[in-house]
Design an enzyme around this catalytic site. Structure first.
Site, PDB file in Angstrom:
ATOM      1  N   GLY A 236       0.806  -1.215   0.000  1.00 11.99           N
ATOM      2  CA  GLY A 236       0.000   0.000   0.000  1.00 11.99           C
ATOM      3  C   GLY A 236       0.837   1.262   0.000  1.00 11.99           C
ATOM      4  N   THR A 237       0.430   2.244  -0.759  1.00 10.46           N
ATOM      5  CA  THR A 237       1.023   3.577  -0.787  1.00 10.46           C
ATOM      6  C   THR A 237      -0.092   4.540  -1.178  1.00 10.46           C
ATOM      7  OG1 THR A 237       1.561   3.345  -3.118  1.00 10.46           O
ATOM      8  CG2 THR A 237       3.277   2.720  -1.592  1.00 10.46           C
ATOM      9  N   THR A 238      -0.035   5.781  -1.005  1.00 13.13           N
ATOM     10  CA  THR A 238       0.914   6.672  -0.356  1.00 13.13           C
ATOM     11  C   THR A 238       0.178   7.371   0.797  1.00 13.13           C
ATOM     12  OG1 THR A 238       2.119   7.022  -2.428  1.00 13.13           O
ATOM     13  CG2 THR A 238       2.300   8.769  -0.773  1.00 13.13           C
TER      14      THR A 238
END
Length: 296
Positions: free
Chosen positions: A66-68
């Site tokens: 997962g990002t951001t």
């Protein structure tokens, strides 16, 4: 009417009635270690759940990441926001992953890295804070909360060294601060459990963090109200998505928009309603599309 127990012969073990430790993690480690996130597995990562990254069966395994995440302080509080995309290698594993969570009355955490482990970490951390408050009768100080989270991150060092790193970003409102207008705080961590106070007033983690921080550097205003700060955070996520393929921008077709949590003295940690974040994201997209040249 007198209450009759369903099982009169059943009594809780003494450990369940003891208050010698205010740490829920320590309690689990002693009584049910199998319930803790395991160092050799990747829980909750879709089809790869339970596969050891160092085993032959884990060869080529790419769990969702997962990002951001972005965070910024404002006049009287602090906020944290995250995009919704999770990637597995060069594919999109999820378009609507929740990566920002309220962890107690005055704090919230955003997660980047291996999604399954990160989700278990933040859930256990939330229980830790609640357990401490129930046992001690008071909540942890803000420094105590961040030290607790740093120790939990450090406990996953073996997994991080195997390439499955988890990095949280913490925001909280310090109710003991001398200046209520500047009581919002941001704390970042590294995989070894290092804890870092972010005194610039804004920060970002994840693959799009470089672009998000560059955007916030231009938009950040320490005297802004919460609405202006939220708008700047959504703008920063939009800029990150424009240059980083792992960061998801506002999805107007599927109605998927960033998650935002604000933390103030008056309201505590509150997740913004989806309708509110949708309106802000749509306004950002609309105004960007009306710019000359439409370069974002």
């Amino acid at each position: 009417m007198e209450h009759t127990p369903r099982n009169p012969g059943f009594t809780l073990p003494a450990a369940y009635l003891s208050s010698t430790s205010s740490s829920f993690t320590d309690f689990l480690r002693a009584q049910a270690p199998e319930l803790l996130p395991r160092a050799g597995a990747v829980p909750g990562s879709g089809s790869g759940a339970g596969v050891s990254p160092t085993s032959p069966g884990g060869s080529g395994f790419a769990p969702p990441h997962g990002t951001t995440i972005v965070a910024s302080t404002f006049n009287g509080g602090v906020l944290i926001a995250g995009d919704r995309r999770a990637t597995a290698g060069n594919t999109i594993a999820s378009r609507d992953l929740e990566k920002v969570y309220v962890t107690d009355t005055y704090s919230a955490v955003g997660i980047a890295g291996t999604a399954g482990i990160a989700l278990e970490l933040v859930r256990l951390y939330t229980v830790e804070l609640a357990h401490y408050e129930k046992i001690e009768g008071v909540s942890l100080s803000l420094d105590g909360k961040t030290n607790k989270l740093a120790n939990m991150v450090k406990g996953h060092l073996e997994v991080a060294m195997a390439g499955l790193a988890v990095l949280p970003l913490f925001v909280g409102y310090d109710i003991d601060a001398s200046d209520p207008k500047r009581a919002g705080r941001i704390v970042s961590f590294d995989v070894t459990g290092g804890r870092y106070e972010e005194n610039a007033g804004f920060h970002a983690i994840g693959s799009g963090s470089v672009y998000a921080k560059s955007s916030l550097k231009k938009l950040y205003d320490p005297d802004a109200d919460s609405e202006t700060a939220v708008r700047a955070a959504v703008e920063a996520l939009y800029d990150a998505a424009d240059d980083d393929t792992a960061t998801g921008g506002p999805d107007l077709v599927r109605h998927i928009y960033p998650t935002v949590v604000t933390v103030t003295a008056e309201h505590g940690a509150v997740s913004l309603p989806s309708a509110e974040t949708a309106a802000i994201a749509q306004a950002v997209v609309r105004e960007r599309s009306e710019r000359p040249g439409r370069l974002g």
